[in-house]
Design a protein around this motif. Structure first.
Motif, PDB file in Angstrom:
ATOM      1  N   GLU A  46      11.680   5.611  49.851  1.00  0.00           N
ATOM      2  CA  GLU A  46      11.610   4.866  51.114  1.00  0.00           C
ATOM      3  C   GLU A  46      10.710   5.584  52.113  1.00  0.00           C
ATOM      4  OE1 GLU A  46      14.595   3.047  54.574  1.00  0.00           O
ATOM      5  OE2 GLU A  46      15.401   4.196  52.902  1.00  0.00           O
ATOM      6  N   ARG A  47      10.805   6.903  52.155  1.00  0.00           N
ATOM      7  CA  ARG A  47       9.971   7.696  53.068  1.00  0.00           C
ATOM      8  C   ARG A  47       8.488   7.528  52.737  1.00  0.00           C
ATOM      9  NH1 ARG A  47      11.755  10.805  57.654  1.00  0.00           N
ATOM     10  NH2 ARG A  47       9.904  11.887  58.362  1.00  0.00           N
ATOM     11  N   CYS A  48       8.211   7.329  51.464  1.00  0.00           N
ATOM     12  CA  CYS A  48       6.821   7.228  50.984  1.00  0.00           C
ATOM     13  C   CYS A  48       6.431   5.783  50.719  1.00  0.00           C
ATOM     14  CB  CYS A  48       6.646   8.087  49.734  1.00  0.00           C
ATOM     15  SG  CYS A  48       6.806   9.856  50.031  1.00  0.00           S
ATOM     16  N   ASN A  49       6.886   4.890  51.585  1.00  0.00           N
ATOM     17  CA  ASN A  49       6.426   3.499  51.572  1.00  0.00           C
ATOM     18  C   ASN A  49       6.732   2.777  50.267  1.00  0.00           C
ATOM     19  OD1 ASN A  49       5.130   4.072  54.138  1.00  0.00           O
ATOM     20  ND2 ASN A  49       3.518   5.067  52.962  1.00  0.00           N
ATOM     21  N   THR A 163       1.915  12.472  58.773  1.00  0.00           N
ATOM     22  CA  THR A 163       1.586  11.053  58.700  1.00  0.00           C
ATOM     23  C   THR A 163       0.115  10.788  58.984  1.00  0.00           C
ATOM     24  OG1 THR A 163       2.164  10.694  61.037  1.00  0.00           O
ATOM     25  CG2 THR A 163       3.915  10.357  59.395  1.00  0.00           C
ATOM     26  N   HIS A 167       2.169   6.560  58.616  1.00  0.00           N
ATOM     27  CA  HIS A 167       2.804   6.550  57.307  1.00  0.00           C
ATOM     28  C   HIS A 167       2.794   7.948  56.688  1.00  0.00           C
ATOM     29  CE1 HIS A 167       3.050   2.187  57.276  1.00  0.00           C
ATOM     30  NE2 HIS A 167       1.772   2.123  57.623  1.00  0.00           N
ATOM     31  N   GLN A 168       3.881   8.291  56.019  1.00  0.00           N
ATOM     32  CA  GLN A 168       3.989   9.552  55.319  1.00  0.00           C
ATOM     33  C   GLN A 168       2.822   9.713  54.342  1.00  0.00           C
ATOM     34  OE1 GLN A 168       6.337  12.326  55.148  1.00  0.00           O
ATOM     35  NE2 GLN A 168       4.709  13.043  53.813  1.00  0.00           N
ATOM     36  N   THR A 171       0.698   8.955  49.337  1.00  0.00           N
ATOM     37  CA  THR A 171       0.673   7.723  48.543  1.00  0.00           C
ATOM     38  C   THR A 171      -0.715   7.117  48.416  1.00  0.00           C
ATOM     39  OG1 THR A 171       1.156   6.331  50.481  1.00  0.00           O
ATOM     40  CG2 THR A 171       3.041   7.165  49.220  1.00  0.00           C
ATOM     41  N   THR A 198       2.242   5.764  43.038  1.00  0.00           N
ATOM     42  CA  THR A 198       2.327   4.306  43.043  1.00  0.00           C
ATOM     43  C   THR A 198       2.001   3.733  41.677  1.00  0.00           C
ATOM     44  OG1 THR A 198       0.017   4.134  43.785  1.00  0.00           O
ATOM     45  CG2 THR A 198       1.730   4.172  45.498  1.00  0.00           C
TER      46      THR A 198
END
Length: 367
Positions: A46-49, A163, A167-168, A171, A198
């Motif tokens: 969740e932290r990494c989108n 960030t 965003h973290q 990714t 991903t």
């Protein structure tokens, strides 16, 4: 002593809560790849989108498994920097590839200008390092690598909370590696790491490879390793994540105070130049008189550290196994950088004392 890290204080703060959790966990017998591990991986995803997050024994293993998943091995070259913890280069060597070291800019980070001249037909990967939790121009690096058919593995060992565009990080490339070592902002009580990607095929490889390549208890489909985050560490991390953003906020506050208060001293402001998105794993200043400044701070009960005093290309491990290389900016910065205390256990008076002591040193140097 005003400390440069708060490992002990953080452990003491949460020890009662963590021991209570561990007592419950010990009664379940759920010690390996259990519910607590799955819960932590879900939080990290969740932290990494929404990216795949595969927990491992260390951030180093995350780099190694990412390299292997991407088919990097003997005969391949991987570009990274020398002003990082030795694990970054060690992972490349462990995968059987040849490390190639790029110099860095004045912000201590590699970029397309330092990477591109080193690329050739053997270059298969680039590992940019978010040193000190500082955001770098990752999109430009990815664009360059994509145009050359080169993969990108982001070394995010120090970058939880860092960030770009809100965003973290971790990714944008093909895979990334995070560390949960006790010294990290989000650290366990032993080693731990996470591979983030991903790409489903990389995630599938890492899930199997971390557990001896097992598909079932008695069926191995590839020769892997033993690199599992244990449930006790995951349980502690699941408690700490509740406080992470609060801890990160305090680091940013301290960094902003340093930026303003030190802006007119001979010891310059943070090398990140106040770039937004930094998580301030380290707050680093430059000084032409670094060693004297460090000693003066110590005499006044302030611990300031050097990360890292010896670049990798000057280490014995490199000199015994790799060709010599000259990296002027990396070498200059290694002699001038100093890490100041910057963590959530510092009081305002602690931070003010650090600044006042540096200003006193500055006046002494001018006399």
């Amino acid at each position: 002593m005003i400390k440069c890290n708060n490992v002990l204080e953080q452990a003491n703060d949460l020890s009662a809560l963590i021991l209570k959790r561990w007592q419950v966990l010990l009664a379940t017998g759920d010690f390996v790849l259990g519910e607590e591990v799955a819960k932590f991986e879900a939080w990290m995803s969740e932290r990494c989108n929404g990216a795949n997050a595969i927990s491992l024994n260390s951030g180093t293993d995350a780099l190694i498994l990412a390299l292997r998943a991407l088919g990097i091995g003997p005969g391949d070259e991987v570009i990274t920097c020398a002003n990082t913890f030795v694990a970054t280069v060690g992972a490349i060597v462990a995968a059987g590839a040849k490390p190639v070291l790029a110099d860095v800019g004045d912000d201590e980070l590699i970029n397309v200008d330092t990477i591109e001249p080193l690329m050739n037909a053997r270059t298969k990967a680039v590992i940019p390092v978010y040193l000190r939790g500082r955001p770098l121009n990752i999109d430009a690096i990815i664009d360059l690598c994509r145009s050359r058919g080169v993969v990108v593995i982001e070394d995010c060992a120090q970058a939880i909370g860092t960030t770009i565009d809100g965003h973290q990080v971790g990714t944008r490339g093909d895979a990334s590696a995070f560390s949960m070592h006790p010294l990290k902002t989000l650290g366990g009580f032993g080693d731990g790491g996470v591979l983030v990607t991903t790409h489903p095929e990389i995630a599938e490889y890492a899930i199997k490879a971390r557990n001896h390549g097992l598909e079932t208890r008695n069926e191995s489909v590839l020769f892997g390793v033993n690199s599992r985050l244990d449930s006790l560490q995951a349980s502690a991390l699941n408690l700490k994540v509740q406080y992470l953003d609060q801890w990160l906020k305090r680091r940013v506050e301290i960094a902003a105070f340093y930026d303003q208060a030190l802006s007119r001293t001979a010891t310059t402001v943070d090398l990140g130049r106040g770039k937004p998105g930094g998580s301030y794993y380290h707050y680093v200043v430059q000084s032409k008189h670094r060693d004297r400044l460090q000693s003066f701070l110590a005499e006044n009960d302030i611990h300031a550290a050097v990360h890292y005093p010896t670049p990798i290309h000057w280490q014995e491990a490199w000199l015994k196994s790799q060709p010599p290389v000259v990296l002027p900016n990396t070498e200059r910065l290694s002699r001038e950088m100093l890490t100041l205390p910057c963590h959530h256990h510092l009081t305002d008076s602690d931070v003010e004392k650090v600044v006042a002591t540096i200003k006193r040193f500055d006046l002494m140097e001018k006399q």
